[in-house]
Design a protein around this motif. Structure first.
Motif, PDB file in Angstrom:
ATOM      1  N   LYS A 329       0.913  -1.236  -0.060  1.00  0.00           N
ATOM      2  CA  LYS A 329      -0.045   0.087   0.031  1.00  0.00           C
ATOM      3  C   LYS A 329       0.892   1.172  -0.016  1.00  0.00           C
ATOM      4  CE  LYS A 329      -3.699  -2.201   2.336  1.00  0.00           C
ATOM      5  NZ  LYS A 329      -4.610  -2.440   1.189  1.00  0.00           N
ATOM      6  N   GLU A 330       1.583   1.456  -0.824  1.00  0.00           N
ATOM      7  CA  GLU A 330       2.677   2.457  -0.902  1.00  0.00           C
ATOM      8  C   GLU A 330       3.211   2.572  -2.471  1.00  0.00           C
ATOM      9  OE1 GLU A 330       6.372   1.487   1.081  1.00  0.00           O
ATOM     10  OE2 GLU A 330       5.187   1.711   3.176  1.00  0.00           O
ATOM     11  N   LEU A 331       3.376   3.991  -2.724  1.00  0.00           N
ATOM     12  CA  LEU A 331       4.143   4.456  -4.197  1.00  0.00           C
ATOM     13  C   LEU A 331       5.604   4.043  -3.969  1.00  0.00           C
ATOM     14  CD1 LEU A 331       2.172   7.852  -4.220  1.00  0.00           C
ATOM     15  CD2 LEU A 331       1.903   5.998  -5.633  1.00  0.00           C
ATOM     16  N   THR A 332       5.791   3.618  -5.390  1.00  0.00           N
ATOM     17  CA  THR A 332       7.309   3.242  -5.525  1.00  0.00           C
ATOM     18  C   THR A 332       8.199   4.343  -5.895  1.00  0.00           C
ATOM     19  OG1 THR A 332       6.729   2.441  -7.748  1.00  0.00           O
ATOM     20  CG2 THR A 332       6.650   0.789  -5.893  1.00  0.00           C
ATOM     21  N   SER A 333       9.459   4.401  -5.804  1.00  0.00           N
ATOM     22  CA  SER A 333      10.202   5.426  -6.315  1.00  0.00           C
ATOM     23  C   SER A 333       9.918   5.728  -7.928  1.00  0.00           C
ATOM     24  CB  SER A 333      11.675   4.984  -6.061  1.00  0.00           C
ATOM     25  OG  SER A 333      12.511   6.136  -6.459  1.00  0.00           O
ATOM     26  N   PRO A 334       9.873   6.936  -8.323  1.00  0.00           N
ATOM     27  CA  PRO A 334       9.275   7.376  -9.546  1.00  0.00           C
ATOM     28  C   PRO A 334      10.352   7.355 -10.592  1.00  0.00           C
ATOM     29  CG  PRO A 334       9.555   9.274  -8.289  1.00  0.00           C
ATOM     30  CD  PRO A 334       9.915   8.183  -7.245  1.00  0.00           C
ATOM     31  N   ILE A 335       9.947   7.435 -11.863  1.00  0.00           N
ATOM     32  CA  ILE A 335      10.777   7.628 -12.920  1.00  0.00           C
ATOM     33  C   ILE A 335      10.250   8.902 -13.497  1.00  0.00           C
ATOM     34  CG2 ILE A 335      11.143   5.073 -13.295  1.00  0.00           C
ATOM     35  CD1 ILE A 335       8.986   5.257 -15.629  1.00  0.00           C
ATOM     36  N   VAL A 336      11.347   9.500 -14.412  1.00  0.00           N
ATOM     37  CA  VAL A 336      11.060  10.606 -15.297  1.00  0.00           C
ATOM     38  C   VAL A 336      10.127  10.300 -16.337  1.00  0.00           C
ATOM     39  CG1 VAL A 336      11.734  12.564 -16.437  1.00  0.00           C
ATOM     40  CG2 VAL A 336      13.013  11.851 -14.590  1.00  0.00           C
ATOM     41  N   PHE A 337       8.736  10.643 -16.547  1.00  0.00           N
ATOM     42  CA  PHE A 337       7.975  10.072 -17.387  1.00  0.00           C
ATOM     43  C   PHE A 337       7.566  11.114 -18.658  1.00  0.00           C
ATOM     44  CE2 PHE A 337       3.400   9.655 -19.102  1.00  0.00           C
ATOM     45  CZ  PHE A 337       3.705   8.209 -19.680  1.00  0.00           C
ATOM     46  N   ALA A 338       7.910  12.485 -18.543  1.00  0.00           N
ATOM     47  CA  ALA A 338       7.564  13.385 -19.691  1.00  0.00           C
ATOM     48  C   ALA A 338       8.512  14.805 -19.084  1.00  0.00           C
ATOM     49  CB  ALA A 338       6.382  13.722 -19.849  1.00  0.00           C
ATOM     50  N   GLY A 339       9.215  15.305 -20.131  1.00  0.00           N
ATOM     51  CA  GLY A 339      10.036  16.433 -19.663  1.00  0.00           C
ATOM     52  C   GLY A 339      11.242  15.991 -19.063  1.00  0.00           C
ATOM     53  N   GLN A 340      12.320  17.027 -18.623  1.00  0.00           N
ATOM     54  CA  GLN A 340      13.390  16.621 -18.002  1.00  0.00           C
ATOM     55  C   GLN A 340      13.717  17.572 -16.799  1.00  0.00           C
ATOM     56  OE1 GLN A 340      15.702  14.559 -18.163  1.00  0.00           O
ATOM     57  NE2 GLN A 340      15.452  13.699 -20.213  1.00  0.00           N
ATOM     58  N   PRO A 341      14.153  16.979 -15.569  1.00  0.00           N
ATOM     59  CA  PRO A 341      14.414  17.984 -14.331  1.00  0.00           C
ATOM     60  C   PRO A 341      15.281  18.881 -14.759  1.00  0.00           C
ATOM     61  CG  PRO A 341      14.477  15.430 -13.988  1.00  0.00           C
ATOM     62  CD  PRO A 341      14.494  15.531 -15.414  1.00  0.00           C
ATOM     63  N   GLY A 342      14.849  20.210 -14.426  1.00  0.00           N
ATOM     64  CA  GLY A 342      15.642  21.223 -14.488  1.00  0.00           C
ATOM     65  C   GLY A 342      16.002  21.689 -15.887  1.00  0.00           C
ATOM     66  N   VAL A 343      15.087  21.240 -16.767  1.00  0.00           N
ATOM     67  CA  VAL A 343      15.281  22.044 -18.277  1.00  0.00           C
ATOM     68  C   VAL A 343      13.850  22.274 -18.862  1.00  0.00           C
ATOM     69  CG1 VAL A 343      15.457  21.008 -20.624  1.00  0.00           C
ATOM     70  CG2 VAL A 343      16.901  20.087 -18.902  1.00  0.00           C
ATOM     71  N   TYR A 344      13.690  23.635 -19.464  1.00  0.00           N
ATOM     72  CA  TYR A 344      12.420  24.076 -19.568  1.00  0.00           C
ATOM     73  C   TYR A 344      12.310  24.316 -20.942  1.00  0.00           C
ATOM     74  CZ  TYR A 344      12.479  24.379 -14.542  1.00  0.00           C
ATOM     75  OH  TYR A 344      12.687  24.065 -13.403  1.00  0.00           O
ATOM     76  N   GLY A 345      11.173  24.480 -21.599  1.00  0.00           N
ATOM     77  CA  GLY A 345      10.893  24.798 -23.045  1.00  0.00           C
ATOM     78  C   GLY A 345       9.473  24.893 -23.202  1.00  0.00           C
TER      79      GLY A 345
END
Length: 458
Positions: A329-345
């Motif tokens: 009954k817990e969420l698991t460590s996430p993956i990047v699904f869309a976009g990039q951390p710290g990158v904008y556009g």
């Protein structure tokens, strides 16, 4: 004057009188009662909401109160008439069907009635509109309760739709929670910072039976001495606030739709927390499951898929995906699904090739085209600084759904324009988003325009 002359004189007087009456009638309503009313055509043969619609004929008159036009049984507002032409505008939610025209006389009875053999074809389209909110000529607004004509907002940043009463809960970040009663067209204030010792209200979530409203507070503390999450009940008209969880500064929480476990974020280290009952405390406690984006302090928001199988985390310009462990009954460590951390556009693409500006709230919407597939929902989210609403498919394809319309020479994306999703509509920092599945309406709240906008099929 002999008898014949008198008779002729009286006849002339009567003719002049009748002629004057006829001239007065033609002058007053534009229709000659001695001539037939002819209705012979309409155009266009198809169109969407706000399409200009014309009826053509002869001797139709100019008194719009005596003219009735309907399409498929839906009466149209007659805006003008000029003897040979009747002018209307197609209203919202018109249906395709027969076109009927009735011209009434002064006694209210029809002098002409016509049903065309050719039908009008109504074209549905999805458009952006405005529900409530206003600003002055300088773009300023204030927290004002009252009717939709009177109400104002200051910083509407987060929204929830409550289907039982057809209402919106709108969080004005750092200040209060408002209620927008769509049926009654009234806006009221439910909760302020002063209640339950809130320091700075942030976001809210509803229990999946829509009977409990949970509210998150930025208490500014790195300890568990202050309320991080409070709740209010439908049975108390969502006005009395009770402590739910004492914890560190938080910005968002989410209730699992099946297991009803509460998850929330904390600013410190970007941790995602799980609330659990602690028998030692005799109440709720929490523990950190993982950190989003490393050890940076973050304002992550959490959005559960309606099935409870996974959740999206929105942080900056990135969408993370975390699957749900049904056993623990817990969420698991996430993956990047869309976009990039710290990158904008601002790029529509698949998965990590897509680019966003600043993401805050999103909502899942069932897509009929996915019927029978493993995941039947798209995810709509507000791209705040790109002034648009984006959509992510279950496979990670990102596209721009609404906003940035009405291109202009200044190159700006923001503005306040209703209309076609991409050709006309503009937003200015859309932040909150909610969905009415029954009526298929998206609601968007805007930080700068200080309004609640709608996206609906017309």
């Amino acid at each position: 004057m002999n008898h014949f002359t008198k008779h002729l004189f009286h006849l002339l007087i009567c003719l002049l009188f009748l002629s004057g009456c006829k001239e007065d009638e033609v002058k007053n309503n534009g229709r000659d009662p001695s001539q037939p009313v002819v209705i012979n055509d309409f155009s266009p043969k198809e169109g969407a909401v706000r399409t200009r619609f014309y009826i053509y004929g002869k001797n139709l008159g100019n008194d719009i109160s005596k003219i009735k036009v309907s399409i498929g049984g839906r009466e149209l507002s007659v805006i003008g008439a000029s003897g040979d032409k009747i002018y209307c505008v197609i209203p919202r939610q018109t249906s395709s069907g027969e076109v009927k025209v009735v011209v009434n006389g002064d006694d209210g009875r029809p002098v002409a009635e016509h049903i065309f053999t050719e039908q009008f074809n109504y074209e549905t389209r999805t458009t952006v509109g405005t529900l409530v909110g206003k600003v002055d000529v300088y773009g300023n607004s204030a927290v004002v309760n009252g009717t939709f004509d009177e109400a104002g907002f200051n910083d509407p940043t987060w929204m929830l739709f409550e289907p039982n009463t057809n209402s919106l809960f709108v969080v004005e970040r750092g200040q209060l929670v408002r209620k927008v009663d769509i049926n009654e067209k009234q806006v009221s204030t439910l909760i302020t910072n002063g209640q339950a010792s809130f320091k700075s209200l942030q976001t809210a979530t509803m229990s999946f039976d829509n009977d409990t409203l949970f509210i998150v507070d930025d208490n500014g503390q790195n300890n568990k001495n202050f309320v991080a999450i409070a709740y209010t009940l439908r049975t108390e008209n969502f006005r009395r606030v009770h402590p739910y969880l004492y914890d560190r500064t938080s910005y968002a929480c989410a209730h699992h739709p099946i297991d009803h476990v509460m998850f929330f974020n904390t600013w410190w280290g970007g941790g995602v927390m799980k609330a659990f009952y602690d028998p030692v405390l005799g109440g709720l406690n929490s523990r950190e499951l993982f950190r989003v984006g490393g050890n940076n302090d973050m304002k992550t928001t959490i959005h559960f898929h309606p099935t409870g199988k996974y959740a999206y985390f929105l942080e900056g310009g990135c969408v993370y995906k975390s699957t749900y462990n049904w056993t623990a009954k817990e969420l698991t460590s996430p993956i990047v699904f869309a976009g990039q951390p710290g990158v904008y556009g601002d790029i529509d693409a698949i998965g990590t090739s897509a680019r966003f500006s600043f993401l805050y709230q999103g909502v899942f919407v069932k897509n009929p085209a996915y019927a029978g597939q493993e995941d039947e929902y798209d995810f709509y989210l507000c791209d705040v600084n790109n002034h648009s609403v984006r959509v992510i498919s279950p496979t990670g394809e990102v596209s721009t759904y609404a906003g940035k319309g009405s291109p202009s020479s200044d190159g700006k994306k923001e503005g306040y324009i209703d209309g076609d999703l991409r050709k006309e509509a503009r937003f200015n920092q859309p932040s909150g988003i909610a969905y009415d599945a029954g009526r298929q309406i998206l609601y968007i709240s805007e930080k700068v325009n200080r309004r609640i906008r709608t996206i609906s099929v017309e």
